[in-house]
Design a protein around this motif. Structure first.
Motif, PDB file in Angstrom:
ATOM      1  N   GLN A  64      -1.058  22.562  23.345  1.00 13.45           N
ATOM      2  CA  GLN A  64      -2.450  22.675  23.975  1.00 13.45           C
ATOM      3  C   GLN A  64      -2.317  22.917  25.576  1.00 13.45           C
ATOM      4  O   GLN A  64      -3.126  23.444  26.219  1.00 13.45           O
ATOM      5  CB  GLN A  64      -3.308  21.513  23.862  1.00 13.45           C
ATOM      6  N   LEU A  68      -5.027  23.346  28.571  1.00 11.41           N
ATOM      7  CA  LEU A  68      -4.839  22.206  29.521  1.00 11.41           C
ATOM      8  C   LEU A  68      -4.849  22.701  30.794  1.00 11.41           C
ATOM      9  O   LEU A  68      -5.735  22.288  31.707  1.00 11.41           O
ATOM     10  CB  LEU A  68      -3.542  21.093  29.413  1.00 11.41           C
ATOM     11  N   GLY A  71      -7.955  23.814  32.276  1.00  8.54           N
ATOM     12  CA  GLY A  71      -9.306  23.185  32.209  1.00  8.54           C
ATOM     13  C   GLY A  71      -9.224  22.457  33.723  1.00  8.54           C
ATOM     14  O   GLY A  71      -8.458  22.867  34.578  1.00  8.54           O
ATOM     15  N   ASN A  73      -8.664  19.182  34.515  1.00 11.98           N
ATOM     16  CA  ASN A  73      -7.776  18.165  35.062  1.00 11.98           C
ATOM     17  C   ASN A  73      -6.803  18.085  33.892  1.00 11.98           C
ATOM     18  O   ASN A  73      -6.912  17.014  33.145  1.00 11.98           O
ATOM     19  CB  ASN A  73      -8.346  16.696  35.216  1.00 11.98           C
ATOM     20  N   PRO A  74      -5.723  18.748  34.049  1.00 12.25           N
ATOM     21  CA  PRO A  74      -4.730  18.834  32.853  1.00 12.25           C
ATOM     22  C   PRO A  74      -4.095  17.432  32.787  1.00 12.25           C
ATOM     23  O   PRO A  74      -3.825  17.159  31.710  1.00 12.25           O
ATOM     24  CB  PRO A  74      -3.808  19.725  33.595  1.00 12.25           C
ATOM     25  N   ASP A  77      -6.307  15.093  30.989  1.00 10.43           N
ATOM     26  CA  ASP A  77      -6.401  15.518  29.532  1.00 10.43           C
ATOM     27  C   ASP A  77      -5.112  15.249  28.712  1.00 10.43           C
ATOM     28  O   ASP A  77      -5.036  14.700  27.734  1.00 10.43           O
ATOM     29  CB  ASP A  77      -6.561  16.940  29.532  1.00 10.43           C
ATOM     30  N   GLN A  80      -5.039  11.495  28.050  1.00 11.27           N
ATOM     31  CA  GLN A  80      -5.865  11.083  27.060  1.00 11.27           C
ATOM     32  C   GLN A  80      -5.208  11.447  25.535  1.00 11.27           C
ATOM     33  O   GLN A  80      -5.333  10.715  24.564  1.00 11.27           O
ATOM     34  CB  GLN A  80      -7.388  11.743  26.990  1.00 11.27           C
TER      35      GLN A  80
END
Length: 147
Positions: A64, A68, A71, A73-74, A77, A80
């Motif tokens: 990903q 990411l 996005g 806030n890599p 993420d 998570q």
């Protein structure tokens, strides 16, 4: 005098060239692997299982990676992904273990068990230091009220 940059030089026997990966991903892995592993070891005391969970998380992050980076806030993420992977490994390895752990509990683990300061935790989970400090205080007050 020898030329250390000789283009005809052969790699040493048994040398396997590492797989190609973006430099920024390699740097991300190098920066976060020790902390991710420390976190995984809290939930998975078996070192091989903890290392496997972290390796699996990094494999998913690699898949990903471009998404990411696009996005907001890599780092958050990626954190998570790690937490989800560790939770899944915990379910597989220890079926009777608590299946869910709130994010604030994770911050407490990073601070009180692993020993990271609030700025380090903020770097690992992808948030700001003030948020980490406030959430740690709230967690401590919640736990103290249950004593």
């Amino acid at each position: 005098m020898t030329n250390r940059h000789d283009s005809t030089a052969e790699p040493p026997p048994g040398f396997d060239e590492p797989p190609s990966m973006p430099l920024e991903f390699a740097a991300f892995c190098e920066l976060h692997r020790p902390r991710y592993l420390s976190y995984a070891r809290v939930w998975l005391p078996d070192q091989a299982e903890a290392a496997g969970a972290v390796q699996q998380a990094f494999a998913e992050i690699a898949v990903q990676w471009r998404e990411l980076l696009g996005g907001s806030n890599p780092t958050a993420d990626a954190w998570q992904i790690l937490c989800g992977t560790v939770t899944e490994y915990t379910r597989q390895c220890e079926p009777d273990a608590r299946p869910y752990h709130p994010a604030d509990d994770d911050l407490a683990i990073l601070h009180y068990v692993i020993g990271l300061a609030a700025p380090e935790i903020a770097d690992v989970v992808g948030t700001d230091t003030a948020s980490v400090a406030g959430r740690l205080r709230r967690t401590m007050l919640r736990e103290a009220s249950g004593w």
